[in-house]
Design a protein around this motif. Sequence first.
Motif, short mmCIF file in Angstrom:
data_model
loop_
_atom_site.label_atom_id
_atom_site.label_comp_id
_atom_site.label_asym_id
_atom_site.label_seq_id
_atom_site.Cartn_x
_atom_site.Cartn_y
_atom_site.Cartn_z
N VAL A 154 -24.50 -1.70 17.00
CA VAL A 154 -24.04 -2.76 17.92
C VAL A 154 -24.77 -2.58 19.25
O VAL A 154 -25.28 -3.55 19.85
N TYR A 176 -16.74 -5.25 14.95
CA TYR A 176 -15.33 -5.05 14.60
C TYR A 176 -15.28 -4.86 13.10
O TYR A 176 -16.30 -4.93 12.43
N ARG A 209 -27.51 -5.05 20.84
CA ARG A 209 -27.28 -5.61 22.19
C ARG A 209 -28.54 -5.46 23.04
O ARG A 209 -28.98 -6.39 23.72
N ASP A 218 -23.73 -13.15 22.46
CA ASP A 218 -22.71 -12.10 22.54
C ASP A 218 -22.84 -11.24 21.29
O ASP A 218 -22.72 -11.76 20.18
N ASP A 236 -13.92 -4.23 19.04
CA ASP A 236 -14.52 -3.78 20.31
C ASP A 236 -14.17 -4.77 21.42
O ASP A 236 -13.53 -5.81 21.19
N GLU A 237 -14.59 -4.44 22.62
CA GLU A 237 -14.16 -5.20 23.80
C GLU A 237 -14.54 -6.68 23.70
O GLU A 237 -13.71 -7.56 23.98
N ILE A 238 -15.78 -6.95 23.27
CA ILE A 238 -16.21 -8.36 23.25
C ILE A 238 -15.46 -9.14 22.18
O ILE A 238 -15.01 -10.27 22.40
N SER A 239 -15.28 -8.52 21.00
CA SER A 239 -14.53 -9.20 19.93
C SER A 239 -13.12 -9.52 20.41
O SER A 239 -12.59 -10.61 20.19
N CYS A 254 -21.25 -8.27 19.11
CA CYS A 254 -20.02 -7.47 19.04
C CYS A 254 -19.85 -6.84 17.66
O CYS A 254 -20.52 -7.23 16.69
#
Length: 506
Positions: free
Chosen positions: A401, A418, A405, A414, A300-303, A416
């Motif tokens: 997730v 994945y 969050r 953070d 995902d974006e944060i990972s 995340c």
Amino acid sequence: MFSSIRVKYSLILSSAKLVKRNYKGNHNAVELTKDRYKIKRNNYSVINDKDISFFENQIGKSYVVTNSDDIEGNNIDFLRSCRGNSQLLLKPKNEIEISQILKYCYSRNLAVCPQGGNTGLVGGSVPVFDEIIISLQRLNEIYSVDEITGIITCGSGCILENLENEAKNHGLRFPLDLGAKSTCQIGGNASTNAGGLRVIRYGSLHGSILGIETVLASGNILDLMSNFKKDNTGYHLKHLFIGCEGTLGIITKVAVLCPAISSSINVAFIALPSFEAVLKTFVKAKKYLGEILSACELIDEISFKRSVETFNLNPPISGYPFYMLIETSGSNNKHDEEKFNIFLNNGMENGEILDGTFTGEPGKISEIWKIRELVPVSLIEDGYCFKYDISLPLRDFYKIVLVMRERMKNFDVDVCGYGHIGDSNLHLNVACKGFSQDIYRKIEPFVFEYTSKLKGSVSAEHGIGFLKTKYLPFSKSDEAINLMRNIKTMLDPKNILNPYKVLPQE
Ligand code: FAD
Ligand code: 2HG
Ligand code: ZN
């Protein structure tokens, strides 16, 4: 057309040695496990000078380590989440020496903790109190590689990456691959039933490991070595030791079945607008790539950002909410590329794939893989990370997730997700500045209750170790846990093998 997609390769990546961490002078920062988790020591004996002399006579003085500075790295796990206080590290060279050690420990009621590469993520590889650490690092011989059958027979201390390289030299592909390959050992992999990046294609180690040799708590050597896939001679005992996390025996040898190396390997790294598009793409990957699909990973974006920013990578694409790494391994590059093109074009036409890159060049493939493989390390580089490794139904795969969050919004963390979407295995990570009881209690047991409600697994591939023992009942019935206890008692009546691990404290 997918060929219109931007292809840019200028990734400058750090060395493949991902997982060596230096604890010198820094170990006090990690709280002792017994204090952090309020554990009571079982009634084992305490080592004395006579014990040390015995071990020195058996395995040689230089393989008996008592200097606490030299043991500190073995007392702390990779995540710096657990710290034991062992005063003794033994480095035997073979199953005979391990047998002598265990016979003695059994008679003296001394507890032991088997240790491979110490890359485990659930606190199983380090002692909880003063258990004797038995390192398997010297059992590192590759005994044979049979190019006809594809079977590699080796000592349990062989580093996974060395086995991969040796397999390659003989036209074989080692069926297991994971980000810690430069450090983890095949014995550690077997005892955790490690999953990794290609389970979707090659299955789990329960299938790939054909034979195993184990030393039992009594010191008896159990030879279950076999070179055959088909062997229905009663109970399949090897499966008890695959995934037992050092609680039923110390693995000393394995025979692993390797497939032939694929002459055509291709990788696509693609960007997707939503999790719904990820699911559709996975279904299409199975449909269009079928038998050549060898990995299907989600980031995902944060990972993605953590991996790219921590390691200063220059990825081929960026700025999207989801990414997938899809790999094929086949025997005819023309056919494989054709299949890949149809798959990618279909995804683009339907708006499920927004951008991406596709390559068959080995150097570029490994650069792309590093974006994925560096995610777990990037999340612990400048702090602490609460790691959850769960199996979930695919429809609900990513929801947790978002839920987490929202739940953690008042903390500086953070959150995340994945992992191995092709195997329904999510890595939910909560990265923060340091371990905090408040964060810990906000996440646990919630994450396991949530998983259990969806009938998922609280540990998809990393095992139970020390950190997840309380949560075993969220995935196993009382009846199953009782049977596990009975097996443990039968094989290790004094509970000297890796105590406080796997089974919940009674
Ligand atoms: P250790 O960490 O030393 O030990 C793990 C457990 O096995 C302990 O309970 C220990 O007591 C026991 N043990 C070790 N050797 C033996 C033996 N010879 N006999 C009996 N018991 C033994 N795991 C995955 O499943 N998939 C992944 O994709 C993956 N990726 C990772 C990426 C990174 C960057 C890191 C740091 C870890 C990753 N892991 C992954 C977790 C870890 O690498 C695996 O669990 C691995 O199998 C552990 O091997 P090890 O040799 O380091 O064992
Ligand atoms: C991976 O797939 C590993 O990269 C590690 O299993 C996952 O650190 C994690 O949470
Ligand atoms: Zn994983």
